[in-house]
Design an enzyme around this catalytic site. Structure first.
Site, mmCIF file in Angstrom:
data_model
loop_
_atom_site.group_PDB
_atom_site.id
_atom_site.type_symbol
_atom_site.label_atom_id
_atom_site.label_comp_id
_atom_site.label_asym_id
_atom_site.label_seq_id
_atom_site.Cartn_x
_atom_site.Cartn_y
_atom_site.Cartn_z
ATOM 1 N N CYS A 1 0.558 -1.355 -0.256
ATOM 2 C CA CYS A 1 0.127 0.094 -0.089
ATOM 3 C C CYS A 1 0.829 1.735 0.027
ATOM 4 C CB CYS A 1 -1.184 0.000 1.300
ATOM 5 S SG CYS A 1 -2.872 -0.948 1.450
ATOM 6 N N HIS B 1 -3.421 7.898 2.889
ATOM 7 C CA HIS B 1 -3.999 6.378 1.994
ATOM 8 C C HIS B 1 -5.166 5.843 2.697
ATOM 9 C CE1 HIS B 1 -4.002 1.734 0.594
ATOM 10 N NE2 HIS B 1 -3.685 1.918 1.718
ATOM 11 N N ASN C 1 -9.716 0.057 0.027
ATOM 12 C CA ASN C 1 -8.695 0.406 -0.300
ATOM 13 C C ASN C 1 -8.537 -0.454 -1.898
ATOM 14 O OD1 ASN C 1 -5.919 0.218 0.379
ATOM 15 N ND2 ASN C 1 -5.976 -1.331 1.723
HETATM 16 N N1 COA Z 1 -18.182 -9.026 9.424
HETATM 17 C C1 COA Z 1 -18.808 -9.028 10.437
HETATM 18 N N2 COA Z 1 -17.969 -9.404 11.319
HETATM 19 C C2 COA Z 1 -16.521 -8.902 11.099
HETATM 20 C C3 COA Z 1 -16.159 -9.433 9.939
HETATM 21 C C4 COA Z 1 -16.661 -9.534 8.647
HETATM 22 N N3 COA Z 1 -16.968 -8.693 7.929
HETATM 23 N N4 COA Z 1 -14.575 -9.574 9.775
HETATM 24 C C5 COA Z 1 -14.479 -10.262 10.693
HETATM 25 N N5 COA Z 1 -15.028 -10.138 12.249
HETATM 26 C C6 COA Z 1 -15.820 -10.199 13.313
HETATM 27 C C7 COA Z 1 -14.170 -11.305 13.782
HETATM 28 O O1 COA Z 1 -14.485 -13.205 13.390
HETATM 29 C C8 COA Z 1 -14.815 -10.932 15.299
HETATM 30 O O2 COA Z 1 -15.112 -11.714 15.770
HETATM 31 P P1 COA Z 1 -15.161 -12.130 17.340
HETATM 32 O O3 COA Z 1 -14.864 -11.011 18.083
HETATM 33 O O4 COA Z 1 -16.480 -12.597 17.451
HETATM 34 O O5 COA Z 1 -13.955 -13.114 17.190
HETATM 35 C C9 COA Z 1 -14.467 -9.533 15.234
HETATM 36 O O6 COA Z 1 -15.878 -8.751 14.235
HETATM 37 C C10 COA Z 1 -14.334 -8.436 15.481
HETATM 38 O O7 COA Z 1 -12.879 -8.845 14.278
HETATM 39 P P2 COA Z 1 -11.720 -7.956 15.058
HETATM 40 O O8 COA Z 1 -10.697 -8.489 13.293
HETATM 41 O O9 COA Z 1 -10.971 -7.311 16.102
HETATM 42 O O10 COA Z 1 -11.886 -6.438 13.910
HETATM 43 P P3 COA Z 1 -11.512 -5.905 13.820
HETATM 44 O O11 COA Z 1 -11.819 -4.007 15.553
HETATM 45 O O12 COA Z 1 -10.189 -5.597 14.017
HETATM 46 O O13 COA Z 1 -11.518 -4.747 12.128
HETATM 47 C C11 COA Z 1 -10.320 -4.958 10.288
HETATM 48 C C12 COA Z 1 -10.605 -5.854 11.679
HETATM 49 C C13 COA Z 1 -9.634 -5.477 9.119
HETATM 50 C C14 COA Z 1 -11.302 -3.891 9.409
HETATM 51 C C15 COA Z 1 -9.270 -3.905 11.033
HETATM 52 O O14 COA Z 1 -8.709 -4.699 12.411
HETATM 53 C C16 COA Z 1 -8.201 -3.386 9.990
HETATM 54 O O15 COA Z 1 -9.297 -1.849 9.029
HETATM 55 N N6 COA Z 1 -7.053 -3.513 9.732
HETATM 56 C C17 COA Z 1 -5.970 -2.825 9.021
HETATM 57 C C18 COA Z 1 -6.531 -3.718 7.450
HETATM 58 C C19 COA Z 1 -5.446 -2.788 7.082
HETATM 59 O O16 COA Z 1 -5.510 -1.966 6.722
HETATM 60 N N7 COA Z 1 -4.817 -3.161 5.530
HETATM 61 C C20 COA Z 1 -4.041 -3.318 4.948
HETATM 62 C C21 COA Z 1 -2.887 -2.143 4.886
HETATM 63 S S1 COA Z 1 -2.629 -1.375 4.406
#
Ligand code: COA
Length: 331
Positions: free
Chosen positions: A116, A256, A286
């Protein structure tokens, strides 16, 4: 003779027509619009559906948009860099094909891959060529067909990414406009947290790797989020401090578009008013290498000559950084 800096003198963009909404994703994986919106800020993304079209299709369209707006003869271009994490094919560069297809027959080209942060790094690379006086017109294209590496049964990644492309032209400037400073970082210890396991030289593709879905992007979202929030804010703050920029001096933050919460955390650290923070994540998700030039294209009309723009990005690798640039033209 006054110092030569590298200024952005034109922008272009392209996104495919097909819109993948949160509602549609609800029918594909166990998720819902409310979860996606509150956790990421994304409402929809664009997907390149047509078979046989790769990242070069997006790159070519973005470049053509720029050429048309600038009324530029492609033969004048010296160099084409395509920033991408999803090249058309391996080995033969997407930039070379793109340059030929747009008629940039006097240019050479190559791809640059830093997840990214690819576009940010490519701007730095292109600017160095301009500042040295070696080349006069460098086309930087950020393009990714993320849908080609996403597992649409994995709700942790398929809700985040989209396809798109944006392009900028870099040219010499002697008025003190253009790229002013950069602070680019990387840390290889981060590569475990966001990667495609198979298809490279460590684990070449096989029936087994495909069956295990190792040709798709996998990420430890929580860890990536944690590093992105602190590192993007750190570099943006650093570039402000060392250029004596207060929050009032910064006209636009160009961040970004990975997650609205990461963008807001960066803006808060910079003490920026929300009206100065560029966002289109709700429409495109993204798009990896395309997020920054897509922002420039969407908000180009609001920029004024002399405006101070601070770019900030974070990506797999890990890679991250910030660039401070003075806008060089009025639209
Ligand atoms: N819909 C519903 N629930 C979801 C889900 C979705 N699409 N994806 C994950 N969950 C659930 C998980 O299973 C978890 O459930 P649990 O608590 O029962 O285990 C819960 O939601 C929380 O998951 P978690 O991964 O802790 O969520 P989060 O708040 O960290 O958000 C992202 C997930 C991916 C949105 C976040 O971590 C993120 O944006 N990370 C950075 C990603 C990124 O920027 N990547 C590119 C790099 S530039």
């Amino acid at each position: 003779m006054s110092k030569i800096s590298a200024a952005i003198t034109a922008v272009g963009a392209y996104v495919p027509d097909f819109v993948l909404t949160n509602k549609l994703l609800e029918t594909m994986v166990d998720t819902n619009d409310e979860w996606i919106t509150t956790r990421t800020g994304i409402k929809e993304r664009r997907i390149l559906k047509e078979e046989g079209q790769g990242t070069s299709f997006l790159a070519i369209e973005a470049a053509k948009d720029l050429l048309k707006k600038k009324n530029l003869d492609p033969k004048e271009i010296d160099l084409v860099i395509v920033a991408t994490a999803t090249p058309d094919i391996l080995v033969a560069s997407t930039a070379v094909y793109t340059a030929t297809q747009i008629g940039a027959t006097n240019a050479f080209g190559y791809d640059l891959q830093a997840a990214c942060s690819s576009f940010l790094y490519a701007m730095s690379t292109g600017a160095a060529y301009i500042e040295s006086g070696r080349y006069k017109k460098v086309l930087i294209i950020g393009a990714d067909k993320m849908s080609s590496i996403i597992d649409y049964t994995d709700r942790a990644t398929c809700i985040i990414f989209g396809d798109g492309a944006g392009a900028v032209l870099l040219e010499p400037n002697e008025e003190g406009l253009g790229l002013q400073d950069e602070y680019l970082r990387s840390d290889g210890q981060g590569r475990e947290f966001l990667k495609i396991e198979a298809g490279g030289s460590i684990l070449p593709p096989s029936k087994e790797t495909v069956e295990k879905g190792q040709h798709f992007v996998h990420q430890d979202g929580k860890t990536v989020f944690k590093f992105a929030v602190s590192n993007m804010a750190d570099v943006a703050e650093k570039i402000m401090t060392r250029n004596n920029l207060s929050h009032e001096d910064v006209d636009w933050l160009v961040p970004h578009q990975a997650n609205l919460r990461i963008i807001d955390a960066t803006a808060n650290r910079m003490k920026l008013d929300d009206s100065k923070v560029l966002k289109n994540i709700q429409r495109y998700g993204n798009t990896t290498s395309a997020t920054l030039p897509l922002l420039l294209s969407d908000f180009e009309k609001q920029f004024k000559k002399g405006d101070n723009l601070v770019f900030a990005a974070f990506g797999g690798g890990f890679t991250w950084g910030s660039i401070y640039l003075k806008w060089a033209y009025n639209s």
